[in-house]
Each structure stands twice: as C-alpha cells, then as structure tokens.
Design a protein around this motif. Structure first.
Motif, PDB file in Angstrom:
ATOM      1  N   VAL A 124      44.480  43.854  31.724  1.00 23.94           N
ATOM      2  CA  VAL A 124      43.835  42.774  30.978  1.00 23.94           C
ATOM      3  C   VAL A 124      44.041  41.461  31.724  1.00 23.94           C
ATOM      4  O   VAL A 124      43.103  40.672  31.893  1.00 23.94           O
ATOM      5  CB  VAL A 124      44.396  42.710  29.540  1.00 23.94           C
ATOM      6  N   VAL A 125      45.261  41.258  32.228  1.00 22.02           N
ATOM      7  CA  VAL A 125      45.532  40.028  32.983  1.00 22.02           C
ATOM      8  C   VAL A 125      44.637  39.974  34.212  1.00 22.02           C
ATOM      9  O   VAL A 125      44.034  38.942  34.526  1.00 22.02           O
ATOM     10  CB  VAL A 125      47.025  39.954  33.381  1.00 22.02           C
ATOM     11  N   LEU A 126      44.514  41.114  34.901  1.00 21.49           N
ATOM     12  CA  LEU A 126      43.705  41.144  36.125  1.00 21.49           C
ATOM     13  C   LEU A 126      42.242  40.856  35.816  1.00 21.49           C
ATOM     14  O   LEU A 126      41.601  40.042  36.474  1.00 21.49           O
ATOM     15  CB  LEU A 126      43.832  42.509  36.806  1.00 21.49           C
ATOM     16  N   LEU A 127      41.722  41.539  34.806  1.00 20.07           N
ATOM     17  CA  LEU A 127      40.297  41.399  34.512  1.00 20.07           C
ATOM     18  C   LEU A 127      39.985  40.060  33.856  1.00 20.07           C
ATOM     19  O   LEU A 127      38.861  39.569  33.944  1.00 20.07           O
ATOM     20  CB  LEU A 127      39.819  42.560  33.638  1.00 20.07           C
ATOM     21  N   ALA A 128      41.008  39.471  33.224  1.00 22.92           N
ATOM     22  CA  ALA A 128      40.805  38.144  32.634  1.00 22.92           C
ATOM     23  C   ALA A 128      40.422  37.135  33.702  1.00 22.92           C
ATOM     24  O   ALA A 128      39.767  36.133  33.427  1.00 22.92           O
ATOM     25  CB  ALA A 128      42.074  37.686  31.915  1.00 22.92           C
ATOM     26  N   LEU A 159      48.474  37.772  40.819  1.00 24.57           N
ATOM     27  CA  LEU A 159      49.890  37.954  41.136  1.00 24.57           C
ATOM     28  C   LEU A 159      50.682  38.388  39.908  1.00 24.57           C
ATOM     29  O   LEU A 159      51.547  39.266  39.986  1.00 24.57           O
ATOM     30  CB  LEU A 159      50.476  36.661  41.701  1.00 24.57           C
ATOM     31  N   ILE A 160      50.384  37.755  38.777  1.00 24.91           N
ATOM     32  CA  ILE A 160      51.115  38.102  37.553  1.00 24.91           C
ATOM     33  C   ILE A 160      50.814  39.546  37.168  1.00 24.91           C
ATOM     34  O   ILE A 160      51.708  40.325  36.824  1.00 24.91           O
ATOM     35  CB  ILE A 160      50.739  37.124  36.415  1.00 24.91           C
ATOM     36  N   ILE A 164      53.488  42.664  36.785  1.00 31.00           N
ATOM     37  CA  ILE A 164      53.647  43.517  35.597  1.00 31.00           C
ATOM     38  C   ILE A 164      53.501  44.988  35.981  1.00 31.00           C
ATOM     39  O   ILE A 164      54.285  45.844  35.571  1.00 31.00           O
ATOM     40  CB  ILE A 164      52.600  43.141  34.514  1.00 31.00           C
ATOM     41  N   LEU A 165      52.504  45.264  36.810  1.00 33.31           N
ATOM     42  CA  LEU A 165      52.275  46.653  37.209  1.00 33.31           C
ATOM     43  C   LEU A 165      53.457  47.191  38.024  1.00 33.31           C
ATOM     44  O   LEU A 165      53.833  48.352  37.894  1.00 33.31           O
ATOM     45  CB  LEU A 165      50.979  46.759  38.021  1.00 33.31           C
ATOM     46  N   ILE A 166      54.057  46.328  38.847  1.00 37.27           N
ATOM     47  CA  ILE A 166      55.204  46.766  39.633  1.00 37.27           C
ATOM     48  C   ILE A 166      56.342  47.175  38.706  1.00 37.27           C
ATOM     49  O   ILE A 166      57.008  48.190  38.927  1.00 37.27           O
ATOM     50  CB  ILE A 166      55.654  45.646  40.598  1.00 37.27           C
ATOM     51  N   ILE A 167      56.538  46.415  37.642  1.00 31.51           N
ATOM     52  CA  ILE A 167      57.605  46.762  36.699  1.00 31.51           C
ATOM     53  C   ILE A 167      57.284  48.097  36.022  1.00 31.51           C
ATOM     54  O   ILE A 167      58.154  48.946  35.838  1.00 31.51           O
ATOM     55  CB  ILE A 167      57.815  45.614  35.693  1.00 31.51           C
ATOM     56  N   ALA A 168      55.995  48.291  35.695  1.00 33.28           N
ATOM     57  CA  ALA A 168      55.594  49.589  35.133  1.00 33.28           C
ATOM     58  C   ALA A 168      55.912  50.721  36.100  1.00 33.28           C
ATOM     59  O   ALA A 168      56.457  51.761  35.710  1.00 33.28           O
ATOM     60  CB  ALA A 168      54.100  49.575  34.808  1.00 33.28           C
TER      61      ALA A 168
END
Lengths: 570, 273, 215
Positions: A124-128, A159-160, A164-168
């Motif tokens: 969602v962050v990416l597509l936002a 980047l954000i 987040i994905l890296i933490i996932a």
C-alpha cells in the motif's frame, strides 16, 4: 483423520476472519503470499508491457520520459521484491517447509502472520506513491544516490515500503530457519530433506544476512532524502586538475551496500526455484535426482560465494582495477556450482521415464533459460568485456533469462505441481501445456534479441533511441521484441485463467496425484489444520526413491521403513 | 495407487513435440545470431587499446555458443529419447563420482583460463595512460556533457560545481591555471594520439560511453575517474550516457570528433577561452 | 515485535489433545512435534534469537562500514561526546549485571527475585533510553543537529536505530518477567532468549560508543 477433523470443528470453530484472513496456519499464509504476489505480478507485468510499448512505439504508448522512468523503476522493484521474492520464500517457503519436513506448522505462527501482513502494508505504501505529487520513484530499482535523493515523496515512500518489506522478510527467514533446524520430524535428518527445503533453507539464511545491509542503506538514504544529511551526497566539491580537494559523502558507498544485498538477492530468487525444479524433475522423470549431496553442496557454495561477488556490478564505477580483478575471480568461480547443477539436471533426465506434465515442461524450460542466461554471465563477469556491455540491453537480456524467467518458470512449475495439495484439485494439464508451448518461445523471442541490441551498444533505461544515429538500426528489432513481449504476457494470462478456473472446476485430486515420495503427499489434499493425522510421519529414507530396483511400485514414500520395500505404504 | 496418470503413447508424442520446440528455438537462436553478426553487431572498433576486448569477446562468444548449442541440443535429445514409453523402469543410478569430477574440473579449468585472460586484459586497459597522452576533463551534468581542455600551459584550472553560472557551465576558476583553458560542448581528439579523460559529474552519476571505443566509465560527483584510449579513425562519433541519470537520460548525447593535429589546433583556436 | 518470538499463540496451535503429546507446548518453544525424539541442543527460541542477532549484527556491520568510509570525507568534523553517555553506558552494564544476578536467583529457586531483577533490568533499559534522549538534547543545545555534520548525523541515526532495539529488548524482558510471575511453562525460555538479546544489544551500545567516540 476423521477424528481430527471432527475435533477441529468441535473445539475451534474459527471465524472466517481467523481462518482465511488473519490466519496463523502456514498453508493459508503461504497461499495468501502467493495470491498477493500474483496480483502484484499483474501490476509489474502491465508496467513491463507499457515499457515495451514505449520502446517499440514511443509516441503511441502515451508515456512521457518521466513516466517511462517511473514505470521502469516500479517494474523492477515490484518484480524483484514484491513478486519473485515474496512468491518463492513467502509463498512456497510457508506452504512447503512444514509439510515437507513433517511439522505441524512454523515455529512461530504468530510471527508468520505478522510477516505476511507487513507485505500488504508495504504494498500500500509503495502503490500510494502513484498518488503523491511528483509520482512514484523513478531512480531505478537500484535507487542510486544522488539521483534518488532528487526524488520526492515517491522515492521516500519507496524506501519506507522497502524497509517494511525487509522486516517482513526477516521475520519470515527467522521462522524458516528455526523451523527447519528445530521442527523436523523423526528420521528427517538434514540430508534426507528434499532439495526444495534445502533451497528454501539456504535462501532464508541468505536473506537474513543480506537484507539488513539494504536496510542500513535505505535508512541512511531516507535521512539523506528527508533529513538533509549527507551520508551518500558529495557537497562542496572542488576538483583541481583532476584531483578532488574537498568532498562530502560518497555515492559509491551506497552502491557497495546495495549490491552486497543485491547480488545475494538474485540467488534468493533462484535457489528456491532450483530446489523445486530438482524435486519436480525427479518426480516426473521417475528417477532419483542425480548427485543429491553435490546438489546441496553446490547450493551452499553459491550462497557463500554470493556474498563475495557484489563488486561485479561496479566494474565501471571507478573501482580500483585490482579490486575489479578480485571480483572477477569470485564471479567466475560461482559459475562452477551453477554448471554442476545444470549437468545434474541433465543427468536426472538421462535414462529417466519422463512424464510431460506442465510442471515438468516448466522445469525443462527452467533449465533451458537458466543455461542461456547463465552463459552470458561469463561475459559480464569479465570486467574488460563488461566495460563494453555494462548497462546495455545485454545485461537486460542476461538477468531476464537467468533470474527473472528462470525464477518465474520455477514458480510456474511449483504452482502446477503443488496446486492439488493447496486446493484439492488439479490444474488443467492441456491448458498448462499450451501455456508452456507459447511461453517458452515467447520468452526467447523477447529476451534473446536483446543480446544483439546490447552488443550493438543500446543502453538500458532509455526512453527512446531517437537521439542516437547509431541506434536507428534497432528500431525494427525493438518493435519485434515488443510484440514478442505482448505474446509472452498473453501466454501468462492463460495461467491465470487456468488457476482461477481450476479452483472451481479442476479435476479432484487424491492425496498423492503425482506418485511422489515426499511427506506432503502423505496427507490429504488439502491437508487439514495441523497437517498430519494423530501421529506425525516418521521418515525412513531420502526423498528420491524412485524406480528402486525390485520394488513393486516405481516410488517409495519417505515414510516407508526399509523392510517392506516390496509393499510401499499408502 | 500405482496406476499411471497418463498414457505412454501420449507421453511419447509430448516428448517429441517438446524436443522439437527446444531444437527449433535453438535453431532460431543460432540463425538470428548469424544474422545479427552482420546487422546488429558492435560498431567498428576505433580504439587501438581495445583490440584485446574484441578478441576476447569473439573467443568467449564462440565458446559460449558451443556450450549453449551442446546443452540445449542435449536437453532436447533427452526429452525426446527418455519420454515414458510405457515399458521398463527408469534407471536408479544417481551417483557417478568420475562423471561429477569431470564436469566440475572442465568448467573450472575453463574459468581459470578465462580469469587469467580477462584479468590481464582488464589491468592493461585500466592501466595508467602513457605520459604523452593529451588530457581532457569531462564534466557530466543533467543532461549534457562539457569538455574542459587545459590550454597551452597544459594545466587544468580548478572547477567548483557550486560556482556554476551562465557562461561558466562547469564553475571553472578563471584565475591562475584556468585562465587559458578551453571549455567546449564537443570532444575533439587527434587521431593516433593517446587521450586521457578525467571524468566527473556536477550532479548525479552519469556514464561516459562511446561504443566504437569499447569504453564506458562512470562519471561520479565528488570523484574523478580516469580512462584513456587512442583513436584510430577520423570521423564523428556519438557519446552516450549509459547510467540512468533522470528523465532526460535518453537524450544525453554529445559528439566526439576524431581529426588530424592541424584540424584539432584550428578548432581549438576557434574556441573562445 | 520480539515478544512474538516467544509466544506460541495458543489459538494458533492446531488441534491438540492427549493423543498429541509434545505438540501443545510441552517441548521447548511449545512446538516440538509429537513422536520426535528430543534432540539435544538449543531450543527453538534460542535458535531463533541467535539468528536474529546475526541479522542485527549485519545491520550494524552495514552502518559501521559506512561510518568508517564516510570518515574520509573532507567535511568530517568530530563532535564532542556528551558526558551523559558515561552514565547511560554504565546503565547498560548495570542492567545486564542485574539480569544475570536475577537469572542466578531463578536457578536457585527464587522466582520472585528473578522476576523483579528481570523487570528491573528492563526499567534500567528505559532509563538508558531517557539518558540517550538527554544526550540528544545536550548536543542540540550545543548547536549540533542531524544536518550539522556527518559525525553528528551518524550519532543521531545510530543511537536511534540502537534505541529501537533496546525498546524491543525491553518489551521482551517485561513479557519474560510477567511469565515468571505467572509461572508460565515457557518462562524459562523467554528469560533465556531475552537475556541473550539483552546482553547483545547492551554490548552493541558499548561497541557503538567506542566506535563513535573512542576510535
């Protein structure tokens, strides 16, 4: 089994939300990962088609140079991180690891659910970023500063989202590693694990150790972008007769950090596919995988070496020539385990009894595209030659064969193979074969000619070739590639149709429709909550007892104890 | 349970079809490469330092083509030959130490040779320029190139990107050694004379690329990278940017003119200082 | 995040009953599958924690290599060490010491004392964070902000990222302390893995302190 089912319904009437949305069951989480990745593959694929459209017919495509760059950036980002990584490790890793090692679930189901749900959040962050002023990130999937620091909100969201994905991924990897190390069933020694599990296990270690590097880089880049720091930014440069006399941060530092992740990342995308393809090939050739231990060793060797080769992405960045030579040596060494694996796949086919299910066709296709892409890696690994073809379509051709297509073919093979286990139905085989017979030639037609464009000097990431006279000769070639890419995209749509259709109308599958030996086929399709019945299966043999001389059937499941070889279990 | 899922007859047919598909792709790949060799290959080489690059590329390309054809043909053959014919059983043989050693050693030897050849070549092309080489500083910016010549004193004046102004595209300090420097929008070099380029950038990373020179080197802000070459053919060539540098990346072109000493001096004199 | 490592959500557990020995948390980490011969060696929680530390270590290796290479920049200017860091550093050491003392008491059969020590260690961690915040204020008062110079930027960013890890460890310890008080079956696991993490992030601070101000 019926008792367990009854217990399930009596004791834990899970609501729809707990069962399918916020589920803690590794199988549901795996399918969630796969379905989300497929949806993202549509977005990434659509962007690829747009990019190709612009390269064939720039005016008709409706893309501007700026929107072209963001399409290229988002295509690369989505496909590498949000489709291939998530489908392979998140999807197959979750679904297969517990089933194949005889565990009831992951070591940490709750952490597993958190890991999945961070993925849609990052999406969602990416597509936002499509809805913020300035549009999405457009500095390439590598986001090199200082260019990326010129980006605005879109780059920050990029980047954000990645952080987040890296933490996932980290949560997921922790779970996979712990599960493999701790929850193997009785008899499942490490060297009895199917290669699929080996691939996923080594991948988990690889991503656990490499992604933090990217996290560090993206945190610092984010501060450079939003906080006004200069971790990677050169300021107040004075160049006096070829000497830099004052400067600040170093953009190359980011490249080192990025590629320290970036190169292991390409193996993160290929190792699970290698594992799955090995198992699918053995199953469909009705023959043990050739040189099992060597296969495991070569995967481990690839993983270790992948941490030592990142510099080959930076041969022309101004790196010291001697350092370049060192990176060249490590890079060429990594070709040895890759070659070994290829020979072993061929040797597995040799004197087999091949069944051409769609998963087998895609595994054969995997070997074909992996070899084609792998070979050109030798050109790119040689710095003097890389100096010529670096950042041209030669590179684009190389990694779309060896990483993108190979990894995608591995995913297709895996989906055709494990679909019955996931949903209790088979996918349509005829449609699956048609998918392959169009996809393989279309893949070659799309990516093979890119080698020529690259050798001819066509740079990657350019919106149009019109500014260079020497590129005019590639106009027709580019249009041909675009048409081939459209056909390839359409072929993959067949898969989607097949997938959706088979969910409802596919032929019902029994527990072990492929006469396979591994543990997941010893439990109903789809497996119940908890995976196995009252007792966990006990493992007595390796995963490759196909066509054992003297046995009554041509496969012996891992659960069959050595004595009654003549009468394999259910 | 042991029932066969598919008909052997159809497996045989499928194997034949799949093998034909693989061989067809192989044939088209070879044919298109042969066509590409005449129509799409690298433009003629004009850098006497890079002959080794073309040589190594040809050797490697032949080697790769041989491996490619061999492996794909074999893949097709196995698919064709070992389709399930409904009788007998697959071989259980799954280990062969001698074979495994052979196919580990063969690529290893090949790769050692490639490493030695490639490494030597790389150190040669990246080695220091000869002392008689002419020096040109190349300053990249979004989206164009500026070429900075040292002038008669053979010394480059310092440049400060923060001093960039109208009429001074690279922020050249005109006091001291920079007084006689020439700043131009084209790269002019003398045929047969080695040229040393000092590359840097005003803003983001760019990459200096001339296909005919077989040369590519990043221009990094805050750094100076160096390459050198010896042009062999007079003419006008295109300089491209090969590193993504923003929306205008695709139009960041410039010209390189290779000319005789006399023509070069005349051009230099025509440029304002 | 970290406490999730420790908890096997009970509702998550697949159907269980007397017929499933070992699956309902009788094994370490609550997930040892039935029928499996217990393997000697680390428990799942400990295994996961060590791998987590490997990932955290890689993160800070990334920062360290950046720090060392960034020092070469001409705009590098060392900032003075805020004196309060002596205090926060001793807090970290004290906290780890208290935690170890508590674990020894636990082994000698004083669970209340152990619970108190574990939560005490966590509160010392909170104090540490407050101290780090005070160090930021000291620097800001001296006119040294994130953007002032690269050394200051590294100080702010590294203390921030490290602080987040302390925060995670702190929650981990508080959960562990609560489990000891409830006599939860996994309390020992929670304390053992929490202690590994806590000592690691404590040591990490001393490492960062040395890196930032003593090298």
């Amino acid at each position: 089994m019926a008792v367990v089912q009854a217990q399930l319904h009596e004791e834990r009437p899970l609501s729809f939300w707990r069962r399918y949305i916020f589920s803690l069951d590794h199988k549901v989480i795996g399918i969630q990962y796969l379905v989300t990745s497929m949806a993202m593959a549509l977005v990434g694929g659509l962007l690829a088609m747009l990019v190709r459209f612009a390269l064939g017919w720039p005016e008709a495509s409706g893309l501007t140079p700026a929107s072209y760059m963001s399409a290229v950036t988002m295509h690369g980002t989505i496909m590498t991180f949000f489709v291939l990584s998530t489908a392979l490790t998140g999807g197959f890793g979750n679904f297969l690891i517990p089933l194949q090692i005889g565990a009831r679930d992951m070591a940490y189901p709750f952490l597993n659910m958190v890991s999945y749900w961070l993925y849609p959040v990052s999406l969602v962050v990416l597509l936002a970023s499509y809805f913020v002023p300035g549009g999405p990130a457009s500095a390439g999937w590598t986001a090199y500063p200082p260019l990326s620091v010129q980006g605005g909100t879109g780059q920050a969201l990029w980047l954000i989202s990645l952080a987040i994905l890296i933490i996932a991924f980290l949560f997921g990897s922790l779970n996979y590693i712990t599960t493999v190390l701790q929850l193997r069933t009785k008899g499942m020694s490490l060297l009895r694990m199917p290669l699929t599990v080996w691939g996923l296990f080594i991948t988990a270690i690889l991503s656990l150790l490499s992604f933090p590097m990217l996290l560090a880089a993206s945190i610092m880049l984010l501060f450079d972008l939003l906080g006004g720091t200069s971790f990677f930014l050169p300021f107040n440069i004075v160049i006096d007769g070829g000497q830099v006399t004052a400067a600040g941060g170093d953009p190359l530092l980011y490249q080192h950090l990025f590629w320290f992740l970036g190169h292991p990342e390409v193996y993160i995308l290929i190792l699970p596919a290698m594992g799955m393809v090995s198992d699918i090939m053995a199953n469909n050739a009705r023959r043990p995988i050739f040189g099992y231990k060597t296969m495991v060793l070569s995967m481990a060797a690839i993983a270790v070496l992948s941490f030592l080769v990142w510099g080959h992405h930076m041969f022309v960045s101004g790196m010291h020539p001697l350092l370049g030579t060192a990176f060249m040596a490590t890079t060429l060494v990594i070709a040895i385990p890759s070659a070994i694996k290829t020979f072993h796949w061929l040797a597995t086919l040799w004197r087999g009894k091949l069944r051409f299910t769609p998963q087998m066709l895609f595994s054969i296709g995997f070997v074909s595209v992996f070899v084609t892409g792998g070979l050109t890696g030798l050109v790119l690994g040689s710095p003097a030659l890389d100096m010529y073809v670096h950042d041209t379509y030669f590179v684009v051709a190389h990694f779309h064969f060896v990483m993108a297509s190979a990894s995608l073919f591995g995913i297709f093979a895996g989906l055709y193979h494990w679909f019955p286990k996931m949903f209790g139905r088979k996918m349509n085989e005829r449609l699956g074969r048609i998918h392959f017979w169009i996809a393989l030639p279309a893949t070659y037609a799309t990516f093979f000619p890119m080698h020529f464009a690259g050798i001819g000097g066509m740079m990657r990431r350019i919106y149009s070739i019109e500014f260079y006279d020497y590129l005019a000769r590639f106009e027709g070639l580019n249009q041909f590639i675009t048409i081939a890419a459209f056909i390839m995209g359409a072929a993959h749509m067949l898969f989607l149709v097949n997938f959706v259709w088979s969910l409802k109308y596919g032929e019902r599958a029994e527990a072990n429709p492929w006469q396979a030996t591994t543990l997941e086929w010893e439990t109903p399709s789809p497996p119940p909550h908890g995976n196995f019945g009252e007792e966990l299966p006990e493992v007595h043999r390796w995963a490759y007892d196909y066509s054992v001389p003297g046995a009554t059937t041509d496969y012996i499941p891992q659960t069959v104890s050595p004595r009654p070889v003549a009468a394999p279990g259910p | 349970m042991s029932s066969h899922p598919t008909q052997p007859q159809s497996e045989k047919r499928l194997g034949r079809a799949t093998a034909l598909l693989i061989w067809l792709i192989l044939a088209l790949a070879v044919a298109s490469s042969a066509y590409a060799l005449r129509h799409w290959w690298s433009p003629p080489l004009i850098n006497s330092e890079a002959a080794g690059i073309d040589r190594l590329f040809s050797v490697l390309w032949i080697l790769l083509a041989a491996v490619f054809v061999g492996v794909q043909a074999l893949l097709g053959y196995f698919v064709f030959r070992y389709a399930d014919r409904g009788e007998g059983r697959a071989s259980y043989e799954h280990e062969n130490l001698r074979l495994e050693i052979a196919w580990t050693a063969l690529p290893a030897v090949l790769l050692v040779v490639l490493t030695v050849l490639g490494g030597g070549l790389w150190l040669r092309v990246q080695g220091a320029a000869p002392p008689e080489a002419a020096t040109v500083q190349v300053v990249a910016q979004q989206f164009g190139w500026t070429f900075h010549y040292p002038g008669p004193d053979d010394r480059l004046g310092p440049i400060r990107p923060m001093d960039v102004a109208v009429g001074n595209p690279i922020g050249l300090d005109r006091e001291g050694p920079g007084a006689d420097d020439v700043v131009a929008g084209e790269l002019h070099v003398v045929v047969g004379q080695p040229v040393r380029l000092l590359l840097t950038s005003r803003d983001v990373i760019h990459s200096f690329y001339v296909p005919e020179l077989r040369l590519k080197q990043d221009a990094v802000p805050g750094r100076v990278t160096e390459v050198w070459f010896t042009p062999t053919q007079p003419g006008v060539y295109e300089i491209a940017c090969a590193e993504l540098c923003g929306a205008g990346h695709y139009l960041m072109a410039a010209r390189m003119v290779v000319e005789t000493e006399a023509e070069y001096q005349a051009w230099l004199a025509s440029q304002n200082r | 995040m970290t406490q999730q490592l420790l908890q096997q959500d009970r509702r998550s557990a697949p159907p269980q009953g007397p017929a499933r020995p070992g699956f309902d948390g009788s094994g370490p980490g609550g997930s040892a599958p039935g029928g499996r011969v217990p393997r000697p060696g680390p428990s799942p929680a400990t295994t996961a924690t060590w791998w987590l530390l490997a990932a955290v270590a890689m993160l800070f290796i990334g920062f360290t290599s950046s720090y060392l290479s960034r020092q070469a920049g001409a705009d590098w200017a060392a900032i003075p060490m805020p004196p309060i860091l002596w205090l926060t550093t001793s807090l970290v050491v004290a906290s780890s010491g208290l935690l170890e003392w508590g674990r020894r008491s636990g082994r000698r059969g004083h669970p209340e004392r152990q619970a108190a020590a574990v939560s005490g260690a966590a509160w010392l961690g909170l104090l540490f964070l407050v101290g780090q915040g005070a160090a930021w204020r000291e620097l800001a008062r001296a006119g040294l902000f994130l953007t002032s110079n690269p050394h200051a930027a590294f100080f702010y960013v590294l203390t921030l990222v490290h602080g987040l890890h302390i925060l995670a460890g702190l929650i981990w310890l508080l959960v562990a302390a609560a489990r000891i008080r409830q006599a939860h079956p996994q309390a020992a696991q929670a304390v053992a893995s929490g202690a590994i993490f806590w000592h690691f992030v404590g040591t990490l601070w001393i490492y960062l302190w040395v890196l930032l101000f003593w090298l």
